[in-house]
Scaffold this active site. Structure first.
Site, PDB file in Angstrom:
ATOM      1  N   GLY A  94       0.809  -1.215   0.000  1.00  0.00           N
ATOM      2  CA  GLY A  94       0.000   0.000   0.000  1.00  0.00           C
ATOM      3  C   GLY A  94       0.838   1.259   0.000  1.00  0.00           C
ATOM      4  O   GLY A  94       0.432   2.273   0.583  1.00  0.00           O
ATOM      5  N   SER A 175       4.548  -5.715  -2.663  1.00  0.00           N
ATOM      6  CA  SER A 175       4.740  -4.287  -2.881  1.00  0.00           C
ATOM      7  C   SER A 175       5.510  -3.671  -1.702  1.00  0.00           C
ATOM      8  O   SER A 175       6.620  -4.099  -1.409  1.00  0.00           O
ATOM      9  CB  SER A 175       3.394  -3.610  -3.110  1.00  0.00           C
ATOM     10  OG  SER A 175       3.553  -2.294  -3.573  1.00  0.00           O
TER      11      SER A 175
END
Length: 494
Positions: A94, A175
């Site tokens: 995120g 990520s």
């Protein structure tokens, strides 16, 4: 149905059992005051009901559902088994600013492992990554990473009571979470607390410099008018703090190599060494490593409004390395070799920012004697944004957490799930099975159809239809990169 109570170091908890899988949600592993190191939560004696996800870490779009001091919780899914099970410890992504464990229901993976699945929350944005130790807030450095280490310690101390094996923990993340995995794996504080690591779509630069972190802190304090009294930031209302972060990010994101404002910082204290150096020196050669990315990583960031800062910073870095002529040569080559449905500019940036750095890390680990596997996710899930954007950033993650035959809802990300096509199911089943084999055995393919990455033999596994292996160091694009890299090396004077 409520489970029987399970003892933890903080007190007993009860979860829910459904379809043979016990789940425990919103389990507090720590508490923390703003810009202070996390500490164990207050103990309790009566069984605590842990059946709902805990409070979100404060983040844009969810400040009304956030609780600064109570956001450090984790979630556990445990299938029935007659022996201790391996543990997948997952760190969400995120951009270091959004997300949470509640976006990942691990019940399907747990049942099909069988394995214990753990997802965690950690502090985000300025609360987790703002470096303020130079301003008198002595504990405010790499707080998010310290939160994650506290969660790992809690799992090590307690997971046996849930049926997990504390000596068989796999660090995993996607990520921003993948960057956290790579950083966490290299910390002396984490040594011996995990046995494998999986990083999906880690950004090219995993670590922020201390100078950049200081710039970020200074800019945020300036936005808040607190340069003369930094300690007052501990009482600034959350909306004001995150608004200041947003204003500062517009100016600063272009100035960082990573194109993002936050991330783990090479601060000399929590992170004392560049993680790639630790992998290169063989300190982690006993840790099996799986590194993955998505084929069209940059499409999502190109299509954002405005395009993400990492687009501009990546092009600038390539031009700085090879000159304008080198950049033009690369782009010309990508245009000449593009697929019918491929954007050459995007493909070049995806290689520069995502694929090549992951391959470089794989080479370092393999050269040091470590077992490492490299993969690329080429399948386009029938779920937005991937249906319209292709296998861009997060496509693999959507399939990894799917409850076949359907994609799951992502409440924090505000994305709905939906039914899967036969192709989705085929690729997702293979991807999940490979991951669970890795978590269980340390090898993602027991049939040896996917050989490990090694010096002189660099296989790249392609998750698509069909699953297949290609040589990484092949093709015109690879040759141009290799030639430009060789030309840019400084001459050695005898």
């Amino acid at each position: 149905m409520l489970t029987s109570a399970v003892s933890t170091t903080n007190g007993p908890i009860r979860g829910v059992e459904q379809n043979g899988v016990r789940s425990f949600k919103g389990v507090p592993f720590a508490t923390a005051q703003r810009f202070a190191k996390a500490t164990p939560p207050l103990a309790w004696t009566e069984p605590r009901r842990c059946t709902d996800y805990g409070a979100y870490a404060p983040q844009p779009g969810h400040l009304d559902q956030a609780d600064e001091e109570a956001c450090l919780s984790l979630n556990i899914w445990v299938p029935a088994a007659d022996h201790p099970l391996p543990v997948k410890f997952f760190i969400h992504g995120g951009a270091f600013v959004t997300g949470g464990g509640a976006d990942y229901d691990g019940s399907f993976l747990a049942a099909h492992g069988p394995a214990v699945i753990v997802t965690i929350n950690y502090r985000l944005g300025p609360l987790g990554f703002l470096q303020l130790h130079r301003y008198g807030l002595t504990e405010a450095n790499n707080l998010a990473l310290q939160d994650t280490l506290a969660a790992l310690d809690w799992v090590r101390a307690n997971i046996a009571n849930f049926g997990g094996d504390p000596d068989a923990i796999t660090l995993s993340g996607q990520s921003a979470g993948a960057s956290m995995v790579i950083a966490l794996a290299t910390l002396p504080q984490a040594r011996g607390k995990f046995i494998r690591a999986l990083a999906l779509s880690a950004p090219g630069r995993n670590i922020m410099s201390a100078d950049h972190a200081d710039d970020v802190a200074r800019r945020v304090l300036e936005e808040l008018g607190l340069t003369r009294d930094a300690s007052a930031i501990t009482t600034v209302p959350l909306p004001e703090l995150f608004a200041a972060m947003e204003r500062g990010s517009r100016r600063l994101a272009d100035e960082t190599e990573q194109g993002t404002l936050f991330g783990p910082v090479l601060d000399g204290m929590v992170i004392a060494r560049e993680p790639r150096d630790v992998f290169a020196d063989g300190s982690l050669c006993d840790i099996p490593l799986w590194l993955g990315s998505c084929r069209d990583e940059m499409v999502m960031f190109l299509k954002s409004t405005p395009p993400a800062a990492m687009i501009r910073t990546t092009e600038r870095q390539v031009r700085a390395s090879f000159g304008d002529a080198g950049w033009c040569r690369l782009l010309s080559n990508y245009r000449a070799t593009a697929r019918v449905d491929e954007d050459p500019y995007e493909a070049l940036l995806s290689d520069a920012f995502w694929h090549r750095p992951m391959a470089d890390l794989a080479r370092l680990h393999a050269a040091a004697g470590g077992a490492v596997w490299l993969s690329r996710f080429d399948h386009r899930p029938a779920l937005e944004p991937f249906l319209s954007q292709g296998p861009t950033h997060g496509a693999d993650n959507a399939c990894l957490w799917a409850h076949l035959p359907g994609f799951i809802d992502r409440p924090i990300l505000k994305r709905k799930g939906g039914p899967m096509t036969p192709a989705d199911i085929d690729v997702a089943a293979r991807f999940q099975a490979s991951l669970l084999r890795f978590v269980t055995t340390g090898v993602p393919d027991v049939e040896q159809a996917w050989p490990r990455f090694a010096p002189g033999n660099e296989p790249l596994a392609i998750f698509g239809q069909p699953f297949h292996i290609v040589p990484l160091n092949d093709g015109a694009r690879f040759r141009v990169w290799a030639e430009l890299t060789e030309q840019s090396r400084p001459e050695v004077v005898a």
